[in-house]
Write a protein that holds these residues in place. Sequence first.
Motif, PDB file in Angstrom:
ATOM      1  N   TYR A 284       0.832  -1.211   0.000  1.00  0.00           N
ATOM      2  CA  TYR A 284       0.000   0.000   0.000  1.00  0.00           C
ATOM      3  C   TYR A 284       0.865   1.258   0.000  1.00  0.00           C
ATOM      4  N   LEU A 285       1.848   1.318   0.871  1.00  0.00           N
ATOM      5  CA  LEU A 285       2.703   2.501   0.948  1.00  0.00           C
ATOM      6  C   LEU A 285       3.473   2.715  -0.356  1.00  0.00           C
TER       7      LEU A 285
ATOM      8  N   ASP B 284      11.503   9.511  -1.608  1.00  0.00           N
ATOM      9  CA  ASP B 284      12.551   8.735  -0.938  1.00  0.00           C
ATOM     10  C   ASP B 284      12.050   8.045   0.332  1.00  0.00           C
ATOM     11  N   ALA B 285      10.727   7.991   0.523  1.00  0.00           N
ATOM     12  CA  ALA B 285      10.173   7.338   1.719  1.00  0.00           C
ATOM     13  C   ALA B 285      10.581   5.867   1.753  1.00  0.00           C
ATOM     14  N   ASP B 286      11.108   5.429   2.875  1.00  0.00           N
ATOM     15  CA  ASP B 286      11.517   4.040   3.064  1.00  0.00           C
ATOM     16  C   ASP B 286      10.276   3.240   3.488  1.00  0.00           C
ATOM     17  N   VAL B 287       9.524   2.773   2.494  1.00  0.00           N
ATOM     18  CA  VAL B 287       8.244   2.129   2.788  1.00  0.00           C
ATOM     19  C   VAL B 287       8.414   0.846   3.586  1.00  0.00           C
ATOM     20  N   ASP B 288       9.513   0.132   3.400  1.00  0.00           N
ATOM     21  CA  ASP B 288       9.719  -1.094   4.173  1.00  0.00           C
ATOM     22  C   ASP B 288       9.819  -0.773   5.672  1.00  0.00           C
ATOM     23  N   THR B 289      10.642   0.220   6.011  1.00  0.00           N
ATOM     24  CA  THR B 289      10.811   0.587   7.414  1.00  0.00           C
ATOM     25  C   THR B 289       9.515   1.167   7.984  1.00  0.00           C
ATOM     26  N   LEU B 290       8.836   1.995   7.204  1.00  0.00           N
ATOM     27  CA  LEU B 290       7.562   2.557   7.670  1.00  0.00           C
ATOM     28  C   LEU B 290       6.550   1.445   7.953  1.00  0.00           C
TER      29      LEU B 290
ATOM     30  N   GLY C  89       6.111  12.483   8.563  1.00  0.00           N
ATOM     31  CA  GLY C  89       7.174  13.159   7.831  1.00  0.00           C
ATOM     32  C   GLY C  89       7.246  12.779   6.368  1.00  0.00           C
ATOM     33  N   ALA C  90       6.629  11.670   5.998  1.00  0.00           N
ATOM     34  CA  ALA C  90       6.696  11.202   4.607  1.00  0.00           C
ATOM     35  C   ALA C  90       5.480  11.585   3.776  1.00  0.00           C
ATOM     36  N   VAL C  91       4.401  11.987   4.435  1.00  0.00           N
ATOM     37  CA  VAL C  91       3.161  12.265   3.720  1.00  0.00           C
ATOM     38  C   VAL C  91       3.294  13.546   2.901  1.00  0.00           C
ATOM     39  N   ARG C  92       2.816  13.493   1.647  1.00  0.00           N
ATOM     40  CA  ARG C  92       2.886  14.643   0.739  1.00  0.00           C
ATOM     41  C   ARG C  92       1.529  14.955   0.142  1.00  0.00           C
ATOM     42  N   GLU C  93       0.465  14.776   0.918  1.00  0.00           N
ATOM     43  CA  GLU C  93      -0.859  15.100   0.422  1.00  0.00           C
ATOM     44  C   GLU C  93      -1.371  16.346   1.128  1.00  0.00           C
ATOM     45  N   GLY C  94      -2.358  17.017   0.509  1.00  0.00           N
ATOM     46  CA  GLY C  94      -2.882  18.272   1.032  1.00  0.00           C
ATOM     47  C   GLY C  94      -3.207  18.219   2.487  1.00  0.00           C
TER      48      GLY C  94
END
Length: 198
Positions: free
Chosen positions: A139-140, A152-158, A193-198
């Motif tokens: 999903y991420l 550059d979000a590290d989806v595995d770690t998240l 910190g990784a979210v880039r939505e409105g």
Amino acid sequence: MAPTGVALRDVREQLFGAAERVLLRAGPNALTSRAVTEEAGCAKGVLHRHFADFDAFLAELVLDRIGRLDARGAVLCAAAGTGTVVGRLTDALTELFGPVALGVLGLITSRDALRARLRRTTPVGIPLLTEAAAVLIAYLTAERDLGRLAPDADVDTLALTLTGAGHLLFAGHEDGPPEPEAVRRVVVSVIGGAVREG
């Protein structure tokens, strides 16, 4: 068809449902073949006619629940780009760590023979938690590809952090699940910190 004329899938579902009820009511230590068949209202031999032994039954129960998790994961991935990432993850964690999932996790961690059998399909990590993390990774990744997470979000770690924090948050509540706002706060703390939505 089973020898009794009942479809095998129906018998499996009846036994799995009975096992879940015993697990929810009395915990993993109360889960025996006798408790399951009594709860299902059938003879003990029915379970042994369809499964090699009780550990085989428990492994199939876990694998069935993992299959259901995979199906829910597909729905979650299809929803990428809709709603908010925080909202979707809050709902996903609430669903992933429902009472049955927590009971199954307790069962997995309390039975060495079951864990050993499940190593065939989940060679690393804890079965069910490993697959839950994979659902969140998918999903991420979809959300990152859509630009709703930093490139550059590290989806595995998240995803691993969400899985661990979610498990601890839900397992720590004896009197029911945590409030949605508590789940949301965990999600925001992990992915904010990784979210880039409105």
